[in-house]
Design a protein around this motif. Sequence first.
Motif, PDB file in Angstrom:
ATOM      1  N   TYR A 118       1.068  -1.220  -0.077  1.00 20.22           N
ATOM      2  CA  TYR A 118      -0.070  -0.023   0.003  1.00 20.22           C
ATOM      3  C   TYR A 118       0.801   1.239   0.099  1.00 20.22           C
ATOM      4  O   TYR A 118       0.534   2.081  -0.734  1.00 20.22           O
ATOM      5  CB  TYR A 118      -1.024  -0.109   1.263  1.00 20.22           C
ATOM      6  N   LYS A 119       1.862   1.278   0.931  1.00 23.08           N
ATOM      7  CA  LYS A 119       2.892   2.605   0.904  1.00 23.08           C
ATOM      8  C   LYS A 119       3.607   2.748  -0.377  1.00 23.08           C
ATOM      9  O   LYS A 119       3.907   3.790  -0.822  1.00 23.08           O
ATOM     10  CB  LYS A 119       3.730   2.124   2.052  1.00 23.08           C
TER      11      LYS A 119
ATOM     12  N   GLU B 287       1.421   4.194  -2.886  1.00 26.11           N
ATOM     13  CA  GLU B 287       1.374   5.800  -2.624  1.00 26.11           C
ATOM     14  C   GLU B 287       2.397   6.660  -3.127  1.00 26.11           C
ATOM     15  O   GLU B 287       2.643   7.656  -3.567  1.00 26.11           O
ATOM     16  CB  GLU B 287       1.136   6.016  -1.057  1.00 26.11           C
TER      17      GLU B 287
ATOM     18  N   LYS C 257       2.193   6.873  -6.921  1.00 29.14           N
ATOM     19  CA  LYS C 257       1.305   7.818  -6.982  1.00 29.14           C
ATOM     20  C   LYS C 257       2.147   9.258  -6.991  1.00 29.14           C
ATOM     21  O   LYS C 257       2.112  10.127  -7.626  1.00 29.14           O
ATOM     22  CB  LYS C 257       0.058   8.187  -6.075  1.00 29.14           C
ATOM     23  N   THR C 258       2.909   9.421  -5.922  1.00 29.30           N
ATOM     24  CA  THR C 258       3.770  10.681  -5.824  1.00 29.30           C
ATOM     25  C   THR C 258       4.800  10.982  -6.929  1.00 29.30           C
ATOM     26  O   THR C 258       4.495  11.924  -7.323  1.00 29.30           O
ATOM     27  CB  THR C 258       4.363  10.491  -4.467  1.00 29.30           C
TER      28      THR C 258
END
Length: 331
Positions: free
Chosen positions: A286-287, A290, A293-294
């Motif tokens: 999950y991290k 993220e 995405k960044t």
Amino acid sequence: MANDDKLSVVDCVQHLLTDDMFLAHVPLEHREEAREELASLFNQLGTEALNAERRKVSLFQAGLDDSGYPYLFRLHSIVRDILTHELPPDAMEAARRGMQFAQETIQRDGGQTFELLLKQLGRIAISPAARPIDRALSRLALYHLLRMVLAIMEHQQKGDLAFVGVRDDDLDKLAEGSLQWWMEEAAADGDDGLRVINFSIAACMSRLTEHVDIFKVELARLDADHVRLLHQRKEIVAHAQSMTRRDDLLLSNLFAPLFGKQRVSISLLRKRHPMVLGDYSDDALYKQTERIKTKLSEGTPPQRTATSSLLDAAAAMEGTVRPLPSDEEEI
């Protein structure tokens, strides 16, 4: 290799798996055990493929059903994962040596060994005299070989197929449909004179070209928003192909709705791709999603080391499938 309709798929594959080729990394004292394990695995796969055939379930559909066809399910995901998973340098070097050895062997005997294997698999696939489980298993082997060829071609397109609306699922269905077409033609011809892989690849390329031609006509009728969506798809696929397989899977799942698919949970994604994601926790993945995405928002998507997967190495070798003649600029 004997010219015998009763020849099994295991016989065919073991003919190719000589001590000098694919089992070279296995110690001599363990090679017989490795062959026995291979035969057991083939039996499981053949049983499930035969059950799917009798239930009129396509190999593509069976490969997505983890409860009904667990071995086919694992094989379906592993085939693409093996091709695209980032390998450590020592494993990558061993893979390159293996590919080079196979290529030299093919050049030395004019491809007769490999061609004979494919011909025998093709004969078994359409032979009424062959055991049903061997017929099913040979079709399964040929189907996944075609999937691998199309995966290399898709990789070379760098997102162009996504732009014209062709997804990996579409290529899988195309591989199975083209193989079925070959079996019908070969059965009608009365023998195995048609070269199974060559015929099936030609059929795939013909149908893809037809799709592109139809798309060219439809593209002129699409509104600006739809065209923008197609460009977004191409961009996402191009990014995914430059990432590690782990990040590719996470990115593809993140943008699944963009391709008309449903996003799945991290847990289910791990279950579908244990070879690539099995060593990570849900929280770690999950991290990482993220972080991806960044990075995308910053215009610096993560990339894998150059030529670090089997697909990279295969695509770089002479004789791989060439891209379609039509690209986005022509469209």
